[in-house]
Design a protein around this motif. Structure first.
Motif, PDB file in Angstrom:
ATOM      1  N   THR A  73       9.086   2.705   4.963  1.00  0.00           N
ATOM      2  CA  THR A  73       8.313   1.487   4.767  1.00  0.00           C
ATOM      3  C   THR A  73       8.142   0.763   6.090  1.00  0.00           C
ATOM      4  O   THR A  73       9.107   0.586   6.831  1.00  0.00           O
ATOM      5  N   GLN A 105       0.846  -1.188   0.000  1.00  0.00           N
ATOM      6  CA  GLN A 105       0.000   0.000   0.000  1.00  0.00           C
ATOM      7  C   GLN A 105       0.883   1.241   0.000  1.00  0.00           C
ATOM      8  O   GLN A 105       1.945   1.258   0.623  1.00  0.00           O
ATOM      9  N   LYS A 148       1.082   5.493   0.546  1.00  0.00           N
ATOM     10  CA  LYS A 148       0.454   6.668   1.145  1.00  0.00           C
ATOM     11  C   LYS A 148       1.314   7.884   0.869  1.00  0.00           C
ATOM     12  O   LYS A 148       2.539   7.788   0.798  1.00  0.00           O
ATOM     13  N   VAL A 195       3.459  -1.047   4.004  1.00  0.00           N
ATOM     14  CA  VAL A 195       2.906   0.297   3.819  1.00  0.00           C
ATOM     15  C   VAL A 195       4.082   1.230   3.551  1.00  0.00           C
ATOM     16  O   VAL A 195       4.957   1.398   4.399  1.00  0.00           O
ATOM     17  N   THR A 210       5.164   4.963   2.797  1.00  0.00           N
ATOM     18  CA  THR A 210       4.713   6.347   2.930  1.00  0.00           C
ATOM     19  C   THR A 210       5.751   7.264   2.301  1.00  0.00           C
ATOM     20  O   THR A 210       6.941   7.163   2.608  1.00  0.00           O
TER      21      THR A 210
END
Length: 88
Positions: free
Chosen positions: A50, A36, A38, A60, A62
Motif C-alpha cells: 500500500t 484504489q 491494482k 493505492v 497493489t
C-alpha cells in the motif's frame, strides 16, 4: 532458496479482497480516502503493498497475482493488513 509462488489470484479473489478491504475501511472510518486497487503481474515477495498519500487522502493497494497460499482467510487477513497501513 525462496519457494516460487504458483497459485494465481483470480478475479473472484480480487473481488473478495476489495470487499474485505472496504469492510475494514468503513469500520475504521476511512471513507474519506480514495482507495484504489491494482493487480500486479510481478511475482514479488509481498502479497500486497500500500502506498498512502495522507495529504491527498489517496491510497493505492497493489496485490500480486502470485500467491503461495490462497484461501479466503489469507485473502481477508491480507486485506485487513493493507487497510491498517492507512492508519499510520
Amino acid at each position: 532458496m525462496t519457494k516460487q509462488k504458483e497459485l494465481l489470484f483470480e478475479k473472484h479473489h480480487f473481488e473478495l479482497f476489495q470487499k474485505e478491504a472496504w469492510f475494514w475501511a468503513t469500520y475504521f472510518g476511512l471513507l474519506d480516502f480514495d482507495i484504489q486497487f491494482k493487480l500486479s503481474e510481478k511475482n514479488d515477495t509481498n502479497l500486497a503493498s500500500t502506498v498512502v498519500y495522507h495529504a491527498d487522502k489517496l491510497a493505492v493497494i497493489t496485490v500480486t497475482k502470485f500467491w503461495d497460499e490462497l484461501n479466503d482467510q489469507k485473502i481477508k487477513s491480507t486485506a485487513f493488513h493493507e487497510i491498517v497501513e492507512l492508519l499510520s
